[in-house]
Enzyme design. Structure first.
Site: not given
Ligand code: IMP
Ligand code: MG
Length: 176
Positions: A101, A104, A132, A160
């Site tokens: 989805d 980040d 992002k 969510d």
């Molecule tokens: P990362 O490891 O920082 O890339 O985070 C990824 C995970 O954080 C995603 O799989 C989402 O579950 C959650 N996440 C990051 N940003 C958002 C957001 O804006 N809304 C909802 N979930 C987010």
């Molecule tokens: Mg996720």
């Protein structure tokens, strides 16, 4: 406007924009993988809505597997090791597309990628509905990106806040 857990969200990405973008991604994948077979690995829970719209527009031979990422504690922190669970399919020598989805910081996907690479796929790419760019700090790339977005937290279309909001048909952004 939409409110959960005392936070207010406003509409950010419409149904039409979502449909157009998902179609664009499906078309790119169909073209790039023409004459190949793909194993899609969908990351639950968040990617379930995106995956169901995307996969119904994929017209190359493919299989679909659903996996979960488990963290070792309850924290939201991204710096914990995350293990892939539920992967039953053979990965070796196959073309893999991971369906997510949102990417980040990219830490979650880094872990997923590393675990899959150990299983010797023929290739591995990532399709993420949302990305992002200002927060991403990794040296792999996300080939299929639906929307590049700014920082503020979003929900809807599978995403969510504490489990709420996944059912919303559009994407909403938190209002400060
Ligand atoms: P990362 O490891 O920082 O890339 O985070 C990824 C995970 O954080 C995603 O799989 C989402 O579950 C959650 N996440 C990051 N940003 C958002 C957001 O804006 N809304 C909802 N979930 C987010
Ligand atoms: Mg996720």
């Amino acid at each position: 406007m939409y409110s959960i857990e005392n936070k207010v969200f406003e509409k950010y990405i419409s149904k039409v924009e979502l449909q157009d973008t998902v179609s664009r991604l499906a078309n790119s994948i169909n073209k790039d993988y023409a004459n190949k077979e793909v194993l899609f690995i969908v990351i639950l829970n968040g990617a379930f809505v995106f995956a169901s719209d995307l996969l119904r527009q994929i017209n190359i031979p493919c299989q679909v597997s659903f996996v979960k990422v488990s963290t070792y504690d309850n924290e939201q922190s991204t710096n914990k090791f995350k293990q892939l669970i539920g992967l039953n399919e053979e990965i070796r020598d196959r073309h893999i597309i991971v369906v997510e989805d949102i990417v980040d910081t990219g830490f979650t996907m880094l872990n997923i990628r590393q675990q899959l690479l150990k299983l010797a796929p023929a290739s591995i790419e990532i399709a993420s509905l949302l990305f992002k760019p200002h927060k991403f700090k990794q040296d792999y790339s996300v080939k299929y990106i639906g929307f590049n977005i700014e920082d503020p937290f979003i929900i809807g279309y599978g995403l969510d806040l504490n489990g709420y909001g996944r059912n919303l048909p559009e994407i909403y952004q938190i209002k400060n």
